[in-house]
Design a protein around this motif. Structure first.
Motif, PDB file in Angstrom:
ATOM      1  N   SER A  48       7.709 -75.843  26.678  1.00 18.89           N
ATOM      2  CA  SER A  48       8.679 -76.659  25.479  1.00 18.89           C
ATOM      3  C   SER A  48       8.944 -75.615  24.355  1.00 18.89           C
ATOM      4  N   VAL A  49       8.521 -74.576  24.431  1.00 12.46           N
ATOM      5  CA  VAL A  49       9.012 -73.576  23.290  1.00 12.46           C
ATOM      6  C   VAL A  49      10.641 -73.046  23.383  1.00 12.46           C
ATOM      7  N   ARG A  50      11.079 -72.988  22.207  1.00 16.98           N
ATOM      8  CA  ARG A  50      12.640 -72.558  22.319  1.00 16.98           C
ATOM      9  C   ARG A  50      12.715 -71.519  21.159  1.00 16.98           C
ATOM     10  N   GLY A  51      13.555 -70.673  21.583  1.00 23.80           N
ATOM     11  CA  GLY A  51      13.859 -69.462  20.621  1.00 23.80           C
ATOM     12  C   GLY A  51      14.716 -69.927  19.388  1.00 23.80           C
ATOM     13  N   GLY A  52      15.628 -69.271  19.165  1.00 22.37           N
ATOM     14  CA  GLY A  52      16.620 -69.540  18.158  1.00 22.37           C
ATOM     15  C   GLY A  52      16.259 -68.927  16.669  1.00 22.37           C
ATOM     16  N   ARG A  53      16.134 -69.795  15.944  1.00 21.12           N
ATOM     17  CA  ARG A  53      15.796 -69.507  14.388  1.00 21.12           C
ATOM     18  C   ARG A  53      14.446 -69.265  14.247  1.00 21.12           C
ATOM     19  N   GLN A  54      13.619 -70.086  14.978  1.00 19.86           N
ATOM     20  CA  GLN A  54      12.183 -69.715  15.258  1.00 19.86           C
ATOM     21  C   GLN A  54      11.505 -68.544  16.150  1.00 19.86           C
ATOM     22  N   ALA A  55      12.211 -67.570  16.103  1.00 21.56           N
ATOM     23  CA  ALA A  55      11.963 -66.513  17.005  1.00 21.56           C
ATOM     24  C   ALA A  55      10.425 -65.730  16.854  1.00 21.56           C
ATOM     25  N   GLY A  56      10.071 -65.915  15.565  1.00 23.01           N
ATOM     26  CA  GLY A  56       8.605 -65.497  15.291  1.00 23.01           C
ATOM     27  C   GLY A  56       7.827 -66.289  15.989  1.00 23.01           C
ATOM     28  N   ARG A  57       7.944 -67.458  15.875  1.00 22.31           N
ATOM     29  CA  ARG A  57       6.813 -68.598  16.326  1.00 22.31           C
ATOM     30  C   ARG A  57       6.814 -68.645  17.753  1.00 22.31           C
ATOM     31  N   PHE A  58       8.281 -68.285  18.483  1.00 20.53           N
ATOM     32  CA  PHE A  58       8.250 -68.218  19.919  1.00 20.53           C
ATOM     33  C   PHE A  58       7.511 -66.951  20.322  1.00 20.53           C
ATOM     34  N   VAL A  59       7.659 -65.940  19.814  1.00 21.80           N
ATOM     35  CA  VAL A  59       6.905 -64.660  19.990  1.00 21.80           C
ATOM     36  C   VAL A  59       5.500 -64.817  20.162  1.00 21.80           C
ATOM     37  N   SER A  60       5.024 -65.490  19.038  1.00 17.13           N
ATOM     38  CA  SER A  60       3.564 -65.601  18.720  1.00 17.13           C
ATOM     39  C   SER A  60       3.050 -66.629  20.055  1.00 17.13           C
ATOM     40  N   ASN A  61       3.791 -67.697  20.282  1.00 15.47           N
ATOM     41  CA  ASN A  61       3.370 -68.739  21.597  1.00 15.47           C
ATOM     42  C   ASN A  61       3.483 -68.082  22.614  1.00 15.47           C
ATOM     43  N   LEU A  62       4.215 -66.934  22.883  1.00 19.13           N
ATOM     44  CA  LEU A  62       4.422 -66.119  24.370  1.00 19.13           C
ATOM     45  C   LEU A  62       3.502 -65.558  24.325  1.00 19.13           C
ATOM     46  N   TYR A  63       2.804 -64.833  23.262  1.00 18.39           N
ATOM     47  CA  TYR A  63       1.697 -64.111  23.424  1.00 18.39           C
ATOM     48  C   TYR A  63       0.363 -64.866  23.687  1.00 18.39           C
ATOM     49  N   ARG A  64       0.314 -66.043  23.042  1.00 20.04           N
ATOM     50  CA  ARG A  64      -0.803 -66.931  23.172  1.00 20.04           C
ATOM     51  C   ARG A  64      -0.999 -67.363  24.676  1.00 20.04           C
ATOM     52  N   ALA A  65       0.259 -67.587  25.186  1.00 21.58           N
ATOM     53  CA  ALA A  65       0.140 -68.259  26.572  1.00 21.58           C
ATOM     54  C   ALA A  65      -0.099 -66.829  27.522  1.00 21.58           C
ATOM     55  N   GLU A  66       0.515 -65.734  27.358  1.00 17.16           N
ATOM     56  CA  GLU A  66       0.067 -64.748  28.134  1.00 17.16           C
ATOM     57  C   GLU A  66      -1.495 -64.318  27.903  1.00 17.16           C
ATOM     58  N   ALA A  67      -2.060 -64.494  26.908  1.00 16.51           N
ATOM     59  CA  ALA A  67      -3.451 -64.112  26.582  1.00 16.51           C
ATOM     60  C   ALA A  67      -4.203 -65.399  27.306  1.00 16.51           C
ATOM     61  N   GLY A  68      -3.663 -66.314  27.271  1.00 20.10           N
ATOM     62  CA  GLY A  68      -4.403 -67.526  28.058  1.00 20.10           C
ATOM     63  C   GLY A  68      -4.462 -67.484  29.572  1.00 20.10           C
ATOM     64  N   LYS A  69      -3.353 -66.751  29.966  1.00 16.77           N
ATOM     65  CA  LYS A  69      -3.022 -66.750  31.612  1.00 16.77           C
ATOM     66  C   LYS A  69      -4.023 -65.311  31.883  1.00 16.77           C
ATOM     67  N   PHE A  70      -3.985 -64.537  31.230  1.00 17.44           N
ATOM     68  CA  PHE A  70      -4.814 -63.415  31.473  1.00 17.44           C
ATOM     69  C   PHE A  70      -6.458 -63.646  31.571  1.00 17.44           C
ATOM     70  N   GLY A  71      -6.998 -64.671  30.449  1.00 14.43           N
ATOM     71  CA  GLY A  71      -8.185 -64.979  30.271  1.00 14.43           C
ATOM     72  C   GLY A  71      -8.518 -65.986  31.757  1.00 14.43           C
ATOM     73  N   LEU A  72      -7.761 -66.876  31.739  1.00 14.08           N
ATOM     74  CA  LEU A  72      -7.596 -67.829  32.926  1.00 14.08           C
ATOM     75  C   LEU A  72      -7.702 -67.215  34.237  1.00 14.08           C
ATOM     76  N   THR A  73      -7.003 -66.004  34.479  1.00 16.96           N
ATOM     77  CA  THR A  73      -7.087 -65.240  36.006  1.00 16.96           C
ATOM     78  C   THR A  73      -8.457 -64.564  35.823  1.00 16.96           C
ATOM     79  N   VAL A  74      -9.071 -64.088  34.808  1.00 23.38           N
ATOM     80  CA  VAL A  74     -10.394 -63.492  34.766  1.00 23.38           C
ATOM     81  C   VAL A  74     -11.417 -64.456  35.070  1.00 23.38           C
ATOM     82  N   ALA A  75     -11.331 -65.627  34.588  1.00 22.98           N
ATOM     83  CA  ALA A  75     -12.516 -66.518  34.906  1.00 22.98           C
ATOM     84  C   ALA A  75     -12.254 -67.140  36.130  1.00 22.98           C
ATOM     85  N   LEU A  76     -11.111 -67.192  36.775  1.00 25.50           N
ATOM     86  CA  LEU A  76     -11.069 -67.877  38.042  1.00 25.50           C
ATOM     87  C   LEU A  76     -11.411 -66.870  39.137  1.00 25.50           C
ATOM     88  N   LEU A  77     -11.037 -65.514  38.814  1.00 25.99           N
ATOM     89  CA  LEU A  77     -11.588 -64.441  39.842  1.00 25.99           C
ATOM     90  C   LEU A  77     -13.261 -64.255  39.766  1.00 25.99           C
TER      91      LEU A  77
END
Length: 132
Positions: free
Chosen positions: A64-93
Protein backbone atom coordinates in the motif's frame (compact mmCIF):
# COMPACT_ATOMS: atom_id res chain seq x y z
CA UNK A 1 -1.52 18.38 -1.97
CA UNK A 2 -1.16 19.09 -5.68
CA UNK A 3 -2.10 16.32 -8.10
CA UNK A 4 -0.99 16.13 -11.70
CA UNK A 5 -4.02 15.35 -13.89
CA UNK A 6 -2.30 13.25 -16.54
CA UNK A 7 -0.08 11.37 -14.15
CA UNK A 8 -1.10 7.98 -12.83
CA UNK A 9 0.42 6.90 -9.54
CA UNK A 10 1.52 3.30 -9.61
CA UNK A 11 1.62 0.83 -6.78
CA UNK A 12 4.42 -1.64 -6.47
CA UNK A 13 3.15 -4.87 -8.00
CA UNK A 14 4.58 -7.92 -6.27
CA UNK A 15 1.93 -10.36 -7.47
CA UNK A 16 3.95 -11.74 -10.38
CA UNK A 17 6.99 -12.33 -8.17
CA UNK A 18 4.93 -14.09 -5.51
CA UNK A 19 3.37 -16.37 -8.13
CA UNK A 20 6.82 -17.13 -9.52
CA UNK A 21 8.15 -17.92 -6.05
CA UNK A 22 5.17 -20.17 -5.35
CA UNK A 23 5.73 -21.99 -8.64
CA UNK A 24 9.41 -22.46 -7.77
CA UNK A 25 8.48 -23.96 -4.40
CA UNK A 26 5.88 -26.27 -5.92
CA UNK A 27 8.33 -27.39 -8.60
CA UNK A 28 10.85 -28.47 -5.97
CA UNK A 29 8.05 -30.18 -4.01
CA UNK A 30 7.15 -32.15 -7.16
CA UNK A 31 10.78 -33.13 -7.76
CA UNK A 32 11.14 -34.04 -4.09
CA UNK A 33 8.08 -36.26 -4.34
CA UNK A 34 9.43 -38.05 -7.41
CA UNK A 35 12.95 -38.54 -6.08
CA UNK A 36 12.46 -39.02 -2.33
CA UNK A 37 8.76 -39.64 -1.74
CA UNK A 38 6.73 -37.95 0.96
CA UNK A 39 9.81 -37.08 3.06
CA UNK A 40 11.36 -35.15 0.17
CA UNK A 41 8.05 -33.43 -0.59
CA UNK A 42 7.47 -32.34 3.02
CA UNK A 43 11.04 -31.11 3.39
CA UNK A 44 10.75 -29.11 0.15
CA UNK A 45 7.38 -27.73 1.24
CA UNK A 46 8.86 -26.54 4.54
CA UNK A 47 11.83 -24.93 2.75
CA UNK A 48 9.55 -23.21 0.28
CA UNK A 49 7.26 -21.88 3.00
CA UNK A 50 10.18 -20.64 5.13
CA UNK A 51 11.17 -18.50 2.16
CA UNK A 52 7.72 -17.64 0.80
CA UNK A 53 6.07 -16.50 4.06
CA UNK A 54 8.59 -13.67 4.63
CA UNK A 55 8.15 -12.61 0.99
CA UNK A 56 4.38 -12.44 1.54
CA UNK A 57 4.98 -10.32 4.65
CA UNK A 58 7.25 -7.98 2.68
CA UNK A 59 4.71 -7.64 -0.13
CA UNK A 60 1.96 -6.92 2.39
CA UNK A 61 4.06 -4.24 4.12
CA UNK A 62 4.97 -2.38 0.93
CA UNK A 63 1.81 -3.14 -1.05
CA UNK A 64 0.00 0.00 0.00
CA UNK A 65 3.05 2.26 0.00
CA UNK A 66 3.53 4.65 -2.88
CA UNK A 67 6.47 6.78 -3.88
CA UNK A 68 6.14 10.29 -5.23
CA UNK A 69 6.34 13.25 -2.89
CA UNK A 70 6.67 11.03 0.16
CA UNK A 71 9.86 9.31 -1.00
CA UNK A 72 11.45 9.51 2.46
CA UNK A 73 8.54 7.70 4.05
CA UNK A 74 8.56 5.15 1.24
CA UNK A 75 12.23 4.34 1.79
CA UNK A 76 11.70 4.13 5.55
CA UNK A 77 8.80 1.70 5.07
CA UNK A 78 10.86 -0.29 2.60
CA UNK A 79 13.67 -0.70 5.15
CA UNK A 80 11.18 -1.67 7.86
CA UNK A 81 9.59 -4.24 5.58
CA UNK A 82 12.99 -5.71 4.71
CA UNK A 83 14.02 -5.86 8.37
CA UNK A 84 10.74 -7.60 9.23
CA UNK A 85 11.26 -10.05 6.38
CA UNK A 86 14.76 -10.85 7.63
CA UNK A 87 13.58 -11.29 11.24
CA UNK A 88 10.70 -13.51 10.14
CA UNK A 89 13.08 -15.64 8.06
CA UNK A 90 15.43 -16.14 11.01
CA UNK A 91 12.50 -17.00 13.32
CA UNK A 92 11.03 -19.48 10.83
CA UNK A 93 14.38 -21.17 10.22
CA UNK A 94 14.94 -21.51 13.98
CA UNK A 95 11.42 -22.80 14.51
CA UNK A 96 11.74 -25.41 11.77
CA UNK A 97 15.10 -26.73 12.90
CA UNK A 98 14.11 -26.83 16.59
CA UNK A 99 10.50 -28.02 16.38
CA UNK A 100 10.35 -30.11 13.20
CA UNK A 101 13.72 -30.69 11.52
CA UNK A 102 13.32 -31.65 7.87
CA UNK A 103 13.90 -35.35 7.21
CA UNK A 104 15.57 -34.50 3.91
CA UNK A 105 17.60 -31.28 4.36
CA UNK A 106 18.75 -31.26 0.73
CA UNK A 107 15.22 -30.68 -0.55
CA UNK A 108 14.56 -28.18 2.23
CA UNK A 109 17.49 -26.00 1.18
CA UNK A 110 16.95 -26.49 -2.56
CA UNK A 111 13.36 -25.24 -2.19
CA UNK A 112 14.45 -22.38 0.06
CA UNK A 113 17.11 -21.24 -2.42
CA UNK A 114 14.80 -21.73 -5.43
CA UNK A 115 12.23 -19.37 -3.89
CA UNK A 116 14.86 -16.82 -2.84
CA UNK A 117 16.42 -16.77 -6.32
CA UNK A 118 13.13 -16.80 -8.25
CA UNK A 119 13.29 -13.02 -8.58
CA UNK A 120 16.13 -13.48 -11.08
CA UNK A 121 13.59 -14.97 -13.49
CA UNK A 122 11.15 -12.09 -13.11
CA UNK A 123 12.53 -9.92 -15.95
CA UNK A 124 12.20 -12.92 -18.29
CA UNK A 125 8.51 -13.27 -17.41
CA UNK A 126 7.89 -9.57 -18.07
CA UNK A 127 9.33 -9.45 -21.59
CA UNK A 128 6.85 -8.23 -24.11
CA UNK A 129 6.28 -10.65 -26.90
CA UNK A 130 5.24 -9.47 -30.35
CA UNK A 131 1.58 -9.96 -31.19
CA UNK A 132 0.90 -12.70 -33.76
Amino acid sequence: MHRHPGRKRERIDTTRLLWLQGAAALSVVAVGTLLAGIDGALSALMGGLVSLIPSLYFAWRIGSVRGGRQAGRFVSNLYRAEAGKFGLTVALLAMVFVAAPPSNPIFFFVAYVAVVLAHWLLPWTMRRRPAP
